[in-house]
Scaffold this motif. Structure first.
Motif, PDB file in Angstrom:
ATOM      1  N   VAL A 144       0.398   5.966  -2.250  1.00 22.39           N
ATOM      2  CA  VAL A 144       0.313   4.721  -3.298  1.00 22.39           C
ATOM      3  C   VAL A 144       1.559   4.255  -3.512  1.00 22.39           C
ATOM      4  CG1 VAL A 144      -0.373   4.024  -5.215  1.00 22.39           C
ATOM      5  CG2 VAL A 144      -2.036   4.731  -4.219  1.00 22.39           C
ATOM      6  N   ILE A 181       2.986   3.203   0.201  1.00 16.99           N
ATOM      7  CA  ILE A 181       2.592   1.844   0.391  1.00 16.99           C
ATOM      8  C   ILE A 181       3.634   1.260  -0.305  1.00 16.99           C
ATOM      9  CG2 ILE A 181       0.284   0.206  -0.007  1.00 16.99           C
ATOM     10  CD1 ILE A 181      -1.168   2.784   1.088  1.00 16.99           C
ATOM     11  N   ALA A 182       3.713   1.063  -1.843  1.00 18.47           N
ATOM     12  CA  ALA A 182       4.691   0.244  -2.427  1.00 18.47           C
ATOM     13  C   ALA A 182       5.996   0.280  -1.769  1.00 18.47           C
ATOM     14  CB  ALA A 182       4.399   1.080  -3.788  1.00 18.47           C
ATOM     15  N   THR A 218       6.698   0.893   0.883  1.00 23.56           N
ATOM     16  CA  THR A 218       7.177  -0.417   2.209  1.00 23.56           C
ATOM     17  C   THR A 218       6.169  -1.160   2.543  1.00 23.56           C
ATOM     18  OG1 THR A 218       5.099   1.381   3.407  1.00 23.56           O
ATOM     19  CG2 THR A 218       7.954   1.500   3.217  1.00 23.56           C
ATOM     20  N   ALA A 219       5.480  -2.109   1.844  1.00 24.39           N
ATOM     21  CA  ALA A 219       4.645  -3.336   1.064  1.00 24.39           C
ATOM     22  C   ALA A 219       5.003  -4.225   2.437  1.00 24.39           C
ATOM     23  CB  ALA A 219       3.711  -3.753  -0.245  1.00 24.39           C
ATOM     24  N   ILE A 269       4.839  -3.363   6.075  1.00 23.14           N
ATOM     25  CA  ILE A 269       2.852  -2.405   7.164  1.00 23.14           C
ATOM     26  C   ILE A 269       2.001  -3.729   6.850  1.00 23.14           C
ATOM     27  CG2 ILE A 269       3.704  -0.262   6.463  1.00 23.14           C
ATOM     28  CD1 ILE A 269       1.963  -0.227   4.256  1.00 23.14           C
ATOM     29  N   ARG A 270       2.046  -4.763   5.752  1.00 28.16           N
ATOM     30  CA  ARG A 270       1.314  -6.029   5.434  1.00 28.16           C
ATOM     31  C   ARG A 270       1.190  -6.005   6.697  1.00 28.16           C
ATOM     32  NH1 ARG A 270       3.811 -11.045   4.343  1.00 28.16           N
ATOM     33  NH2 ARG A 270       5.676 -10.639   3.672  1.00 28.16           N
ATOM     34  N   LEU A 273      -6.529  -6.656   3.442  1.00 30.14           N
ATOM     35  CA  LEU A 273      -6.015  -5.801   3.372  1.00 30.14           C
ATOM     36  C   LEU A 273      -4.341  -5.752   2.998  1.00 30.14           C
ATOM     37  CD1 LEU A 273      -5.218  -2.642   4.052  1.00 30.14           C
ATOM     38  CD2 LEU A 273      -5.059  -3.614   6.646  1.00 30.14           C
ATOM     39  N   SER A 274      -3.559  -7.337   3.797  1.00 36.56           N
ATOM     40  CA  SER A 274      -2.288  -7.755   3.517  1.00 36.56           C
ATOM     41  C   SER A 274      -2.068  -7.885   1.527  1.00 36.56           C
ATOM     42  CB  SER A 274      -2.020  -8.820   3.610  1.00 36.56           C
ATOM     43  OG  SER A 274      -1.860  -8.843   5.547  1.00 36.56           O
ATOM     44  N   ILE A 323      -2.524  -4.780   0.141  1.00 38.06           N
ATOM     45  CA  ILE A 323      -1.444  -3.581   0.035  1.00 38.06           C
ATOM     46  C   ILE A 323      -0.215  -3.924  -1.077  1.00 38.06           C
ATOM     47  CG2 ILE A 323       0.984  -2.886   1.346  1.00 38.06           C
ATOM     48  CD1 ILE A 323      -0.714  -3.080   3.426  1.00 38.06           C
ATOM     49  N   ILE A 362      -0.719  -3.665  -4.781  1.00 34.38           N
ATOM     50  CA  ILE A 362      -0.241  -1.997  -4.913  1.00 34.38           C
ATOM     51  C   ILE A 362       1.050  -2.188  -5.286  1.00 34.38           C
ATOM     52  CG2 ILE A 362      -0.057   0.030  -4.151  1.00 34.38           C
ATOM     53  CD1 ILE A 362      -2.702   0.072  -2.326  1.00 34.38           C
ATOM     54  N   ARG A 363       1.853  -2.839  -5.148  1.00 24.16           N
ATOM     55  CA  ARG A 363       3.150  -2.758  -4.959  1.00 24.16           C
ATOM     56  C   ARG A 363       3.376  -3.468  -6.703  1.00 24.16           C
ATOM     57  NH1 ARG A 363       7.938  -5.559  -1.287  1.00 24.16           N
ATOM     58  NH2 ARG A 363       6.355  -7.143  -1.954  1.00 24.16           N
TER      59      ARG A 363
END
Length: 289
Positions: free
Chosen positions: A37, A40-41, A43-44, A47-48, A81-82, A85, A88-89
């Motif tokens: 998590v 992901i936060a 590199t949001a 990676i989105r 999904l985008s 992501i 989450i951040r």
């Protein structure tokens, strides 16, 4: 004849042996999920797959699993999904910032109460009791409804959640530490109170405060999600996990993936932090050698 005096030593040995056992599987899974998590936060933006405001009206309410939109799309054709992501951040940013503010405010007030005692201590305890007695969600709703919602205001407001716990912990542990020899010895050597509390008392109670932070962190995530679900949290075009759940509830029967995806992330994140927090509490408990 049983040697009774050997029993306490046996109990201590068993406790130490239990504490030195390997890390439980669920704790490893919790740490792994937290690491994912956080990654992901961080590199949001890279990676989105799409911009969170990009519309694809031809694929409105698209089912998950297709090559273009792995988690499907929402009612406006935006990629779930985008948005997940980026959500989450934002949610982690709010929870992390609010937890730090809460810990700083509570620990500072607890130290002030332990040092000055008397009227200052009574005032801090009274404020802590008042904070504990007032439902925080109602107070947050009133503040956000009056002043409006913005990310800095939301972080600062959430920073007042749970500060009374840190204040009570810091006050009690600081009073106990002040009565021990090391704090009195440093004071007699001419050290200033700020030096005693920051360099000597704080490191000795840091483990307890860190564990308290791991327990407060998931509560702040859930609180932010509740505010966003009610429409007073993160506002569009910005998105958060609670914001996605709030908008997805209207399409729960037609497109449940809009709401289920962020709900699943909230559940796993709060559960992972709670499990790792409980494990850290056992590992850092000063009463167990």
């Amino acid at each position: 004849m049983t040697n009774i005096s050997a029993q306490p030593a046996t109990v201590i040995y068993e406790v130490r042996a239990k504490k030195k056992r390997g890390v439980p599987v669920f704790v490893i899974i919790g740490f792994a999920w937290i690491a994912v998590v956080i990654l992901i936060a961080l590199t949001a933006d890279w990676i989105r797959p799409y911009n969170i405001t990009a519309f694809d009206l031809k694929n409105r309410l698209s089912l998950p699993g297709n090559a273009a939109h792995w988690l499907g799309t929402d009612e406006l054709g935006r990629d779930v999904l985008s948005r997940l992501i980026v959500s989450i951040r934002i949610s982690l940013l709010i929870a992390f910032g609010a937890t730090l503010i809460s810990a700083f405010v509570g620990t500072t007030l607890g130290f002030l109460a332990a040092y000055f005692r008397g009227v200052v201590e009574q005032l801090v305890v009274m404020l802590a009791d008042f904070q504990a007695a007032m439902p925080f969600l109602i107070m947050a709703l009133a503040v956000l409804a009056f002043f409006g919602s913005s990310l800095p205001l939301l972080i600062c407001l959430m920073g007042f959640y749970g500060w009374e716990r840190y204040a009570r912990i810091a006050r009690g542990l600081a009073i106990a530490a002040s009565g021990q020899g090391y704090a009195a010895a440093v004071t007699q050597l001419g050290a200033k109170p700020a030096h005693v509390y920051l360099k000597h008392i704080l490191p000795n109670i840091a483990s307890t405060l860190i564990v308290s932070m791991t327990l407060t962190f998931p509560e702040i995530i859930l609180m932010e999600s509740s505010l966003s679900f009610l429409g007073l949290g993160v506002q569009p075009p910005m998105t958060s996990l609670g914001n996605m759940v709030g908008y997805g509830r209207e399409y729960l029967t037609r497109a449940p993936w809009i709401m289920l995806a962020p709900s699943f992330v909230i559940m796993l994140t709060t559960l992972s932090i709670s499990i790792t927090g409980d494990w850290l509490r056992d590992k850092l408990d000063p009463t167990i050698a």
